[in-house]
Enzyme design. Structure first.
Site, PDB file in Angstrom:
ATOM      1  N   VAL A 126       0.913  -1.152   0.000  1.00  0.00           N
ATOM      2  CA  VAL A 126       0.000   0.000   0.000  1.00  0.00           C
ATOM      3  C   VAL A 126       0.952   1.201   0.000  1.00  0.00           C
ATOM      4  O   VAL A 126       1.516   1.550   1.029  1.00  0.00           O
ATOM      5  CB  VAL A 126      -0.941  -0.004   1.223  1.00  0.00           C
ATOM      6  CG1 VAL A 126      -1.819   1.236   1.231  1.00  0.00           C
ATOM      7  CG2 VAL A 126      -1.788  -1.271   1.237  1.00  0.00           C
ATOM      8  N   PRO A 127       1.176   1.794  -1.169  1.00  0.00           N
ATOM      9  CA  PRO A 127       2.342   2.657  -1.395  1.00  0.00           C
ATOM     10  C   PRO A 127       2.270   4.067  -0.802  1.00  0.00           C
ATOM     11  O   PRO A 127       2.210   5.070  -1.518  1.00  0.00           O
ATOM     12  CB  PRO A 127       2.428   2.705  -2.915  1.00  0.00           C
ATOM     13  CG  PRO A 127       1.021   2.556  -3.371  1.00  0.00           C
ATOM     14  CD  PRO A 127       0.385   1.617  -2.385  1.00  0.00           C
ATOM     15  N   CYS A 128       2.331   4.156   0.517  1.00  0.00           N
ATOM     16  CA  CYS A 128       2.319   5.454   1.180  1.00  0.00           C
ATOM     17  C   CYS A 128       3.572   6.270   0.848  1.00  0.00           C
ATOM     18  O   CYS A 128       3.561   7.494   0.977  1.00  0.00           O
ATOM     19  CB  CYS A 128       2.147   5.293   2.686  1.00  0.00           C
ATOM     20  SG  CYS A 128       3.278   4.128   3.463  1.00  0.00           S
ATOM     21  N   HIS A 129       4.629   5.597   0.374  1.00  0.00           N
ATOM     22  CA  HIS A 129       5.848   6.330   0.001  1.00  0.00           C
ATOM     23  C   HIS A 129       5.629   7.205  -1.226  1.00  0.00           C
ATOM     24  O   HIS A 129       6.418   8.107  -1.491  1.00  0.00           O
ATOM     25  CB  HIS A 129       7.009   5.350  -0.252  1.00  0.00           C
ATOM     26  CG  HIS A 129       6.783   4.401  -1.380  1.00  0.00           C
ATOM     27  ND1 HIS A 129       6.036   3.238  -1.224  1.00  0.00           N
ATOM     28  CD2 HIS A 129       7.181   4.431  -2.675  1.00  0.00           C
ATOM     29  CE1 HIS A 129       6.010   2.598  -2.382  1.00  0.00           C
ATOM     30  NE2 HIS A 129       6.686   3.301  -3.280  1.00  0.00           N
TER      31      HIS A 129
END
Length: 160
Positions: A126-129
């Site tokens: 879950v690409p919070c970056h």
């Protein structure tokens, strides 16, 4: 159950419950945020093995979209934000304000989006970056800004 895998950004602990991934943690590892026990280590659990396979392929620049059973634990608002994160394409970024807009909220909700983003229990997948400041700067990341930059550079380099 859980396992640990090496990665270019340090060891990752992957936690599975009831057939779904509930957490990916950066080293050094802490106690689970939700207070529940991790269970036993299992390096041959099928869900964990597949998660390690997909993460390895991601770090090798061979995978851009994950296909894993996920069950992040959070509030309704947090889960709505995390769903939006999954829509940010590999190699792309979005601002906190853009995420707020996608949720039908004003830019004033950027801070709330940032707080939910920071509580994402399944980073990378879950690409919070991929969420950055409105002016394009890298802002907070639970794994540290150096890791955030490494992940964004990995994705950018893979595109060229």
């Amino acid at each position: 159950m859980w396992t640990v895998m090496p990665s270019p950004i340090g060891d990752l602990r992957i936690v599975e419950r009831d057939g779904s991934i509930v957490a990916i943690e950066f080293s050094p590892f802490n106690q689970p945020a939700d207070g529940r026990p991790l269970g036993s280590r299992s390096d041959d659990d099928p869900v964990l093995v597949e998660t390690v396979r997909q993460l390895t392929a991601y770090f090798d620049r061979e995978l851009t979209d994950f296909d894993l059973p996920l069950a992040p634990v959070g509030t309704d608002f947090q889960r709505r934000v995390w769903t939006q994160l999954e829509k940010i394409a590999y190699g792309e970024t979005a601002s906190y304000g853009e995420i707020a807009g996608r949720l039908g909220m004003t830019n004033a909700a950027s801070r709330a989006v940032g707080l939910a983003n920071g509580r994402n229990p399944i980073p990378i997948v879950v690409p919070c970056h991929r969420v950055i400041g409105a002016n394009g700067t890298l802002t907070g990341y639970a794994g540290g800004l150096e890791r955030k930059q490494q992940l964004l550079e990995l994705e950018q380099d893979a595109l060229f």
